[in-house]
Design an enzyme around this catalytic site. Structure first.
Site, PDB file in Angstrom:
ATOM      1  CB  SER A   1       1.044   7.103  -3.941  1.00  0.00           C
ATOM      2  OG  SER A   1       0.295   7.010  -2.738  1.00  0.00           O
TER       3      SER A   1
ATOM      4  CE  LYS B   1      -2.027   9.758  -2.413  1.00  0.00           C
ATOM      5  NZ  LYS B   1      -1.385   9.838  -0.910  1.00  0.00           N
TER       6      LYS B   1
ATOM      7  CE1 TYR C   1       1.767  -2.142  -5.998  1.00  0.00           C
ATOM      8  CE2 TYR C   1       3.847  -2.971  -5.085  1.00  0.00           C
ATOM      9  CZ  TYR C   1       2.586  -2.184  -4.872  1.00  0.00           C
ATOM     10  OH  TYR C   1       2.398  -1.423  -3.633  1.00  0.00           O
TER      11      TYR C   1
ATOM     12  N   GLY D   1       0.476  -2.592   3.429  1.00  0.00           N
ATOM     13  CA  GLY D   1      -0.541  -2.742   4.418  1.00  0.00           C
ATOM     14  C   GLY D   1      -1.632  -3.795   3.843  1.00  0.00           C
ATOM     15  CG  ASP D   2      -4.221  -5.686   6.945  1.00  0.00           C
ATOM     16  OD1 ASP D   2      -4.286  -4.324   7.012  1.00  0.00           O
ATOM     17  OD2 ASP D   2      -4.193  -6.397   8.176  1.00  0.00           O
ATOM     18  CG  ASP D   3      -4.415  -0.518   3.151  1.00  0.00           C
ATOM     19  OD1 ASP D   3      -3.310  -1.361   3.324  1.00  0.00           O
ATOM     20  OD2 ASP D   3      -4.571   0.365   2.332  1.00  0.00           O
TER      21      ASP D   3
ATOM     22  CG  ASP E   1     -24.764  30.733 -23.340  1.00  0.00           C
ATOM     23  OD1 ASP E   1     -23.813  31.708 -22.709  1.00  0.00           O
ATOM     24  OD2 ASP E   1     -24.324  29.742 -24.008  1.00  0.00           O
TER      25      ASP E   1
END
Ligand code: SPV
Ligand code: MG
Length: 669
Positions: free
Chosen positions: A246, A281, A312, A327-329, A441
């Site tokens: 990404s 993100k 996926y 990555g294993d994150d 207002d």
């Protein structure tokens, strides 16, 4: 570390295949020989020094090695008596060059990258063995005792595993073995295997078995072996690897994982669509097409495709990659459901997930902070509302009236099926901005003060801003408001078609409010459009006909007139709980105009979901006052509690802990 490749053998069992060159020059695929593959693999892991023993056809071998033009230096050592000795003597001949950790391989060995990577990663001396293949009759077997290799030879069948002559030997272990090899050769014991010498010193030379199971790691002794190995190599070469990216900023961590992944097979990279990135993100600095091009231009990347969603599934089912690399994150946290789905899709066709340790790079954190800073700059921020609309079809905005509420709008996320839901934009409401200042207002809070609110919010956020411009004031003043808002980086101003003393729409007809004549309002819109400098800034015309009970026809007539005058969007407002009149307007407007964005503020008709609005043709949903309406009663309640109890203790339970409030705003946000 030095690589030692033993190529002094005659290769006589290969028949005609070795009549003109040594066995290591035998072709194993269209583009590679055993040797070119070994040398390429050695160069790829960064080894630059190779010692190669030679014998028959040594000149052809030396010339061939030079022709490969690899970034390695090769020291060739000819065994002058290659016909009458075994490679134990070739090693002895080369011993003065072997003063380092040694990667030892026979010149007829073919192994896949994963095997090589395992050997290289081993922090102790090792030899490749296989627990899954049957003990060979004539080839090497390793006897394992207490987890270490005790003996290597062709004659051992007990406590043994099939073994292949690919070793990594640490310098200290190698010295013990090499000394023994020297002792053998100097006492004229030159026809046996080097391993015979090892077997005598294995208690002092600790070599551990490295189980490569059924991965490709085979010697080629005869034409039958060649056929099998070539076949297996073709299978290895046809493996594919899938990764998804990404990122809009490539850094060394990305390159490192790409390099690891492409060693497993042909690397297909899925690039997340802009929409998927936003849902995960932040807004991408580069659009999909540029992120794709960036990855396409990395050496070793075979193909780049779009991954439309965070899931996926679609791409895995279509391309059925042998491996997915990540990555294993993602084993915990928001991405966990995505990972679970990947695991189950891979299981459905026998694919494998390969996870590398995730490196939380400080450099990347800094880059990410810089990206966020970029997104907050006026040009980047202003353009993003239009981009979000183009990308998602529907954008949501929540009210912000201060730096703190801006941070809530910016940072609040909710995870749902691996997706991070968050607001796309912020609404600077006249009602809430006025209320925060204790004022009605009625356009009493002047523009200078309103700009100050925008600035406070902009300082701590990156999301696009939709500004409630009330009536826009006098046309002569409105053009200046447009210029200022645009310069500040606001994306859209919404002005309502009222004139005179404006009161909040939710009063409806309870108070006197006057709608502006259509031509006057059109003139204001046109003047505003003329004043703006960029193509990104949007002026939205807000129609008050339903609020003031002027009927649907009036609302539609105004909407088309305002679009004709240049309005970039239409906001239709209603104070009914029942959304019917909003739906009717949207339907009738969409009958004639399919493109102009429609904005709604569902404060009253709040049962309608964003999905339904989108389906009906709405493009922006504004949650116009919920932060003010929740914050105010909470504060009032706390004040009452303190008064009632003559102290603050009772109110503590409804308070944010003090520790949290002092940390709420990080120093560098
Ligand atoms: C505001 O939030 O100030 C608005 C929307 O103008 S509404 O209060 O519904 O009129
Ligand atoms: Mg307002």
């Amino acid at each position: 570390m030095k690589a030692l490749i033993l190529n002094s053998g005659m290769g006589s069992r290969m028949g005609v295949l070795t009549s003109e060159h040594p066995k290591c020059m035998t072709e194993i695929s269209r583009s590679e020989t055993i040797l070119s593959r070994q040398l390429r693999q050695i160069a790829e892991v960064g080894i630059t020094e190779v010692v190669m023993t030679t014998g028959l056809f040594d000149e052809a071998l030396v010339n061939y090695c030079h022709s490969l033009d690899l970034p390695i230096h090769i020291t060739f050592v000819k065994n002058p008596v290659y016909k009458d000795t075994n490679y134990i003597y070739s090693i002895y001949c080369a011993k003065e060059y072997l003063d380092d950790d040694i990667l030892l391989m026979h010149g007829d060995l073919v192994f896949e990258n994963q095997v090589f990577d395992m050997v290289m990663a081993s922090d102790r001396s090792c030899m490749t063995v296989s627990s899954t293949i049957a003990l060979p009759e004539k080839d090497f077997k390793a006897v394992i005792k207490d987890g270490r290799i005790e003996k290597v030879g062709i004659e051992f069948f007990n406590d043994a595993m099939a073994a292949q002559p690919l070793y990594k030997i640490k310098k200290d272990d190698w010295k013990v073995w090499l000394d023994k090899i020297a002792e053998y050769c100097e006492s004229d014991n030159r026809k046996c295997y080097a391993e015979n010498a090892f077997n005598e010193v294995s208690d002092r030379c600790s070599i551990y078995p490295l189980d490569v199971r059924d991965m490709l790691c085979s010697e080629i002794d005869n034409p039958e072996d060649l056929a099998v190995v070539s076949d297996n190599l073709a299978k290895v070469n046809s493996r594919t690897v899938y990764m998804c990216f990404s990122t809009d900023m490539l850094h060394s961590g990305h390159i490192a994982i790409i390099k690891k992944a492409e060693r497993l097979g042909r690397l297909i990279i899925g690039v997340l669509s802009d929409e998927a990135v936003v849902s995960y993100k932040r807004f991408p600095l580069l659009p999909y097409s540029e992120r794709k091009a960036m990855l396409e231009n990395i050496a070793g990347v075979y193909r780049v495709i779009e991954q439309k969603e965070l899931s996926y599934k679609e791409n895995l089912e279509k391309y059925k990659p042998t491996y997915v690399v990540h990555g294993d994150d993602w084993r915990s946290g928001i991405q966990k459901p995505i990972r679970n789905e990947v695991v189950s899709v891979l299981a459905s066709y026998g694919g494998t997930l390969v996870e590398f340790p995730y490196s939380n790079d400080e450099k990347y954190r800094q880059l990410e902070n810089r990206a966020r800073a970029e997104l907050s700059l006026p040009d980047m921020r202003r353009a993003r509302l239009k981009k979000t609309l183009a990308m998602k079809g529907l954008a949501t905005a929540i009210e912000a009236h201060s730096g703190l509420t801006g941070l809530i709008a910016e940072n609040t996320t909710v995870s749902e099926n691996g997706e991070n839901r968050q607001f796309d934009a912020m609404w600077i409401s006249s009602l809430c901005d006025s209320t925060a200042k204790g004022k009605p207002d009625i356009e009493l809070v002047d523009m200078t003060s309103r700009f100050r609110t925008i600035d406070d919010i902009m300082e701590v956020t990156t999301k696009p801003i939709i500004f409630d411009g009330d009536t826009g004031g006098l046309t002569e003043h409105f053009v200046y408001t447009v210029k200022t808002l645009e310069r500040m980086g606001v994306s859209m101003v919404i002005i309502e078609d009222k004139t005179g003393l404006k009161k909040n729409s939710l009063f409806g007809t309870e108070v006197k409010q006057t709608q502006a004549p259509i031509p006057d309002f059109c003139e204001k819109i046109a003047a505003g459009k003329k004043a703006q400098k960029t193509k990104d800034f949007m002026i939205c015309a807000r129609i008050e006909s339903l609020i003031l009970e002027q009927g649907m026809e009036d609302a539609l007539e105004r909407a088309f007139a305002f679009v004709g005058a240049g309005a970039d969007a239409i906001m239709i407002h209603s104070r009914r709980k029942d959304p019917a009149e909003i739906f009717e307007f949207v339907e009738k407007f969409r009958d004639r105009d399919k493109v102009t964005p429609i904005v709604v503020v569902p404060t009253s008709f709040n049962t309608v979901t964003e999905e339904e609005f989108k389906e009906r043709g709405v493009n922006i949903v504004i949650y116009a006052n919920q932060l003010t309406r929740t914050g105010f009663p909470a504060m009032q309640n706390a004040a009452e509690m303190i008064l009632r109890h003559h102290r603050a203790k009772e109110c503590d339970d409804i308070c944010m802990p003090f520790k949290e409030i002092i940390r709420l705003i990080p120093e560098d946000n």
